[in-house]
Design a protein around this motif. Sequence first.
Motif, short mmCIF file in Angstrom:
data_model
loop_
_atom_site.label_atom_id
_atom_site.label_comp_id
_atom_site.label_asym_id
_atom_site.label_seq_id
_atom_site.Cartn_x
_atom_site.Cartn_y
_atom_site.Cartn_z
N GLY A 19 -46.28 6.00 -22.51
CA GLY A 19 -44.84 6.21 -22.40
C GLY A 19 -44.37 7.26 -23.38
N TRP A 20 -43.12 7.19 -23.73
CA TRP A 20 -42.51 8.20 -24.59
C TRP A 20 -41.60 7.54 -25.61
N MET A 21 -41.59 8.15 -26.80
CA MET A 21 -40.59 7.77 -27.79
C MET A 21 -39.55 8.88 -27.77
N VAL A 22 -38.31 8.51 -27.52
CA VAL A 22 -37.29 9.54 -27.35
C VAL A 22 -36.30 9.53 -28.50
N SER A 23 -35.77 10.71 -28.80
CA SER A 23 -34.81 10.84 -29.88
C SER A 23 -33.42 10.45 -29.37
N PRO A 24 -32.47 10.25 -30.28
CA PRO A 24 -31.11 9.93 -29.83
C PRO A 24 -30.57 11.04 -28.94
N GLY A 25 -29.84 10.68 -27.91
CA GLY A 25 -29.24 11.67 -27.03
C GLY A 25 -30.14 12.12 -25.90
N PHE A 26 -31.33 11.53 -25.81
CA PHE A 26 -32.26 11.97 -24.76
C PHE A 26 -31.70 11.71 -23.36
N PHE A 27 -31.24 10.49 -23.16
CA PHE A 27 -30.76 10.17 -21.81
C PHE A 27 -29.47 10.88 -21.47
N GLU A 28 -28.68 11.22 -22.51
CA GLU A 28 -27.48 12.00 -22.25
C GLU A 28 -27.85 13.42 -21.88
N ALA A 29 -28.88 13.93 -22.57
CA ALA A 29 -29.30 15.31 -22.30
C ALA A 29 -29.80 15.45 -20.86
N VAL A 30 -30.65 14.54 -20.43
CA VAL A 30 -31.19 14.68 -19.07
C VAL A 30 -30.24 14.11 -18.03
N PHE A 40 -30.37 3.09 -24.92
CA PHE A 40 -30.41 2.57 -26.28
C PHE A 40 -29.07 2.74 -26.99
N LEU A 41 -28.74 1.75 -27.82
CA LEU A 41 -27.57 1.86 -28.67
C LEU A 41 -27.95 2.63 -29.92
N PRO A 42 -26.96 3.30 -30.55
CA PRO A 42 -27.28 4.12 -31.74
C PRO A 42 -28.00 3.31 -32.82
N SER A 86 -35.78 7.59 -34.15
CA SER A 86 -34.70 8.38 -34.76
C SER A 86 -35.23 9.73 -35.22
N TRP A 87 -34.32 10.58 -35.65
CA TRP A 87 -34.70 11.91 -36.13
C TRP A 87 -35.39 11.87 -37.48
N LYS A 88 -35.20 10.78 -38.22
CA LYS A 88 -35.59 10.77 -39.63
C LYS A 88 -37.05 11.11 -39.95
N LEU A 110 -30.92 22.73 -33.19
CA LEU A 110 -30.15 23.17 -32.01
C LEU A 110 -28.96 22.26 -31.79
N LEU A 111 -29.20 20.99 -31.91
CA LEU A 111 -28.13 20.01 -31.69
C LEU A 111 -26.99 20.26 -32.67
N ASP A 112 -27.36 20.51 -33.94
CA ASP A 112 -26.32 20.66 -34.96
C ASP A 112 -25.58 21.97 -34.82
N GLU A 113 -26.29 23.04 -34.49
CA GLU A 113 -25.67 24.34 -34.62
C GLU A 113 -25.30 25.03 -33.31
N SER A 114 -25.77 24.53 -32.20
CA SER A 114 -25.49 25.27 -30.97
C SER A 114 -24.16 24.83 -30.37
N GLU A 115 -23.41 25.79 -29.86
CA GLU A 115 -22.18 25.45 -29.16
C GLU A 115 -22.37 25.47 -27.66
N ARG A 116 -23.37 26.25 -27.22
CA ARG A 116 -23.56 26.35 -25.79
C ARG A 116 -24.40 25.21 -25.24
N LEU A 117 -25.02 24.46 -26.12
CA LEU A 117 -25.79 23.31 -25.68
C LEU A 117 -25.06 22.07 -26.16
N GLN A 118 -24.81 21.14 -25.24
CA GLN A 118 -24.07 19.97 -25.67
C GLN A 118 -24.97 18.82 -26.09
N ALA A 119 -26.23 18.88 -25.74
CA ALA A 119 -27.15 17.82 -26.15
C ALA A 119 -28.53 18.41 -26.23
N ALA A 120 -29.31 17.96 -27.17
CA ALA A 120 -30.71 18.40 -27.29
C ALA A 120 -31.50 17.21 -27.80
N ALA A 121 -32.66 17.01 -27.24
CA ALA A 121 -33.45 15.84 -27.63
C ALA A 121 -34.91 16.11 -27.37
#
Lengths: 899, 115
Positions: A202-213, A223-225, A290-292, A171-182
Amino acid sequence: MLLWYRRLLVLLPRGFRREFGEEMCRVVEEHWRARRQEFSPPEMAGFWLRQAGAVLRAAVTVRMGGRDQGSAILRTLAVRNADGRGTMDGFWMDLRHSARSLRKRPLFTLLTAGTLALGIGSSTALFSAVHAVLFRDLPYEQPERVVALFHDNRETGERGDGFSAANARSLLDESERLQAAAVAEPWAWDLMVDGRAEAIRGWMVSPGFFEAVGADPRLGRTFLPEEFDYPGDQAPVVLMSHGTWTGRFGSDPDIVGSDLLLEGQVVTVVGVLPPEFALPDKAELWGPRSWKPYDDPSRASDYMAGFARLAPGASLEEARAEVDRLAASLSETYPQTNTSMGFRLIPLREHLFGDVRTPLLILLGAVGFVLLIACANVAGLILARGAERQREYALRGALGASAGRLVRIVATESFLLAGVGCLLGVGITWLGVQAIQSLGPDHLPRIDELSVDGTVLLFAVGAGALSAILGGLAPSLRLSRPDLKEMMSQGGRGTSGSRSSLKLRNRLVVAEVAAAVVLIVGAGLLMKSFAVLLDEELGFDPTDRLAVQVFAYGYGQDGGMTLPEFVNGVVDRLQATPGVEQVALTSSVPAATDGTLAAIDVDLPFLVADRAPPPEGRESRAWSQQVSFDYFEAMEIPLREGRAFERSDDSESPRVMVVNETLARRHFPDGRAVGEQLLLGSGERQTSWEIVGVVADVRSQGHARPPRPEFYRSLSQSGTGSLTFVIETSGDPAALTSEAREAIWEVNPSQSIWGAATLESLLGDWLKERRFNLMLLGGFAVVALLLAAVGIYGLMSYSVEQRVSELGIRKALGGQSGDIVRMVLREGAGLAVAGVVLGIVGALLLTRFLDGMLFGVEPTDPATFALLSAAVLGVAALAALLPALRAVRIDPMVALREE
Amino acid sequence: MDSPQRFLPLTHVVYHVLLSLSHGNRHGYGIIKDVARRTGGRLELEAGTLYAAVKRLGDDGLIQDVAAPPDTDARRRYYGLTELGTAVLRAESERLEELVQLARDARILPSHGRA
């Protein structure tokens, strides 16, 4: 104060305001400054009220342009009497007069002010709850643009429990209507504190989580990248929740940059999140991942929580449409995982609060009812009062009081009552909010944020003002246009007021009773449902049992302690503890709900030996539990057929299994489960288990959900590290919690304990929500009944008083007490019956909205309707009876003298 | 010039304002202070009352804006009587005196001094 004065000036016509406005403000300020030293506090208030009154007067006169225009009411506002007294001075006089006359009638004052207080108080308290939950700001940037992501099955329409990282990445890579997905993955760590291990969730979050919410940390940073790339499993940094910072670390100002010992590794705290941050759910720590690690097969899993943010300018519909297209194309690219998989976008507010909205809105409806009942009461009582004072009004009118003045007298009284009622109501609100907070279920969102705030106060004042207007002015305006002659001729020998006011009062009482019936029937249905719930068999005995849950992994390595050694060590110690009667183990204790204890729901596919395998996709599944041999005895789960486990069932002996009734019934309908074989696993790893016994069903998921097919295996034949010790105690199980934990730590100090809870408290969590809604509704119903009773009592009371002379005459002419009582009763009962009938009809129409909350009870359950209607009728009759009895005691001589 | 009789009777607020201004030009708060002093504190006008009257009097031509005296705050608006205003004040006072005389004749009020 001056600011308010300036604001008040908007009432003046624009031209006048422009010409004199500034000057008026300056003059008032000067006047105030010159005189304030001499003023006592009430005089200060008087000053400002007079100034405000003058503005109101000016607003009228300037508009009218002349002295002799306008209606009587406006004139009373505009004109100053010759001795310089204006209307506002008269207002103070009226106020004092009203206060005095109210004091002379303590019962009326108490009933009216009390009614208002109760109505406003209870409704505002509940409004606080609704408002806090539904309408407060969420601590996220533009929360209306945040959505929660879910898988769903396009064929069955079932919604999944969560989302997968791989799909989120797509979704993150291909969606234009969503600006962030995590996504966020549930996680737990062992935190070493004072040498003891504590389990932290607690939770382990992917990159962009805090931007998404859309959340900014309170301290530090997110977190830094580069922090998402680290070797191994343990991230070097974490974010801490605000509650953990204040609770565990005493709001340490140097927390950012300090280190924690997590899972044996040093981890740095880089920030603290804002106080209300709780996505995906309340937790203590958030770590980066990370996504890896997430590749194709896990695309189908949905144990992660997914979130996304709409791109600027994109609407929810557009995003949903686009996401549907993406889901379809993904199901072609990844047929193994994504076939018939759709993606659901749910707005954040609905995701967080969806559950509680319906019951809360229903309760809000109840609030409206109670408030209406209170208003009806006030209106009725004041109407009755007005009727009583007919003689007084007639006299005043004859002496020259204008209609406007009469209006003012009654209005002043109602405003005074409303004021007192509002103040008392605020007090009751505060008490109510305290009660809701202490009695409410913990998982009700934002329960700890309930407080009486400004908006709520405004609602209370609004409710009070509305009550005053409806209750006070409306009936008094009717009275203000009286035919004075009519009043004079009737005065003294009056019937209970003019005809129309009597009819109005009667209708009000009928409406009150009807509303009370609706509320009480609703509460009654819920209560019955609750009782049905409790009657259902749990299948096990939860009393005097303590459960302590651990995840025991990493044993038996490098010659260290083995798992059996650990378990036996703990069991021995526990059994040696005074107060412990029995100890058993299970992989999953019933009633665990991911609150205090984690629910371990493992369902496995199986085959019945010597039977044709079912078609593809329709395999049999059942929930699996591993238990110690004495588990059924310790939990008092009855054995229905065959035998339970024995010590002799171990790794050397044939594999055996015990199933529950549901499984036996479903797969062996002819009743011969014992002796059959079930096959678990597939291919080379397939194992065969013989059914040796059938036990009673256990409601593992709580009262409300039916039992599911389950099978049990002995821990000695199928081991697991996910263990819950079930401890039967002779006394209060909660008291042994620390000893139980110590027993575990004595054997292995670095074994973290996931949680400990008594089985009763676990069940309590489930039932708490129902009990909470029930108590609120029940409380309301009681309030409604009280108010309706007060209404009838008040009405009948005044009716009797008005007719003192008539009744006295009846008695003097030989009327029997019984006749008089019956006459008054008949009137009151007539109203009550009408109200009950109306209420039954209303309830039949409205209770269908309770359908989702009822269990085992129809919304039109006749028994409940009949019983409760009779109860309301009874209370109403009682309320009418008391004044009737008073009517009997009227001394004819006294009555005639009043003539 | 309009006939002063046209404006009678005056409300007592208006009367007091005109009376106050007859002793010289004043600004808003000055009028309030003067009237309060004159009536021994019994009549303390509010700003709204005063300025409603001021507007009415201004529209009718009984008072007018005047220049502020030197050495005072130029922002303050000062008011003064017009010729018409003076005439109206005198006419009303005469009317009241007539009424008072009638009351004395009828023994409602004592013949001399204040009641």
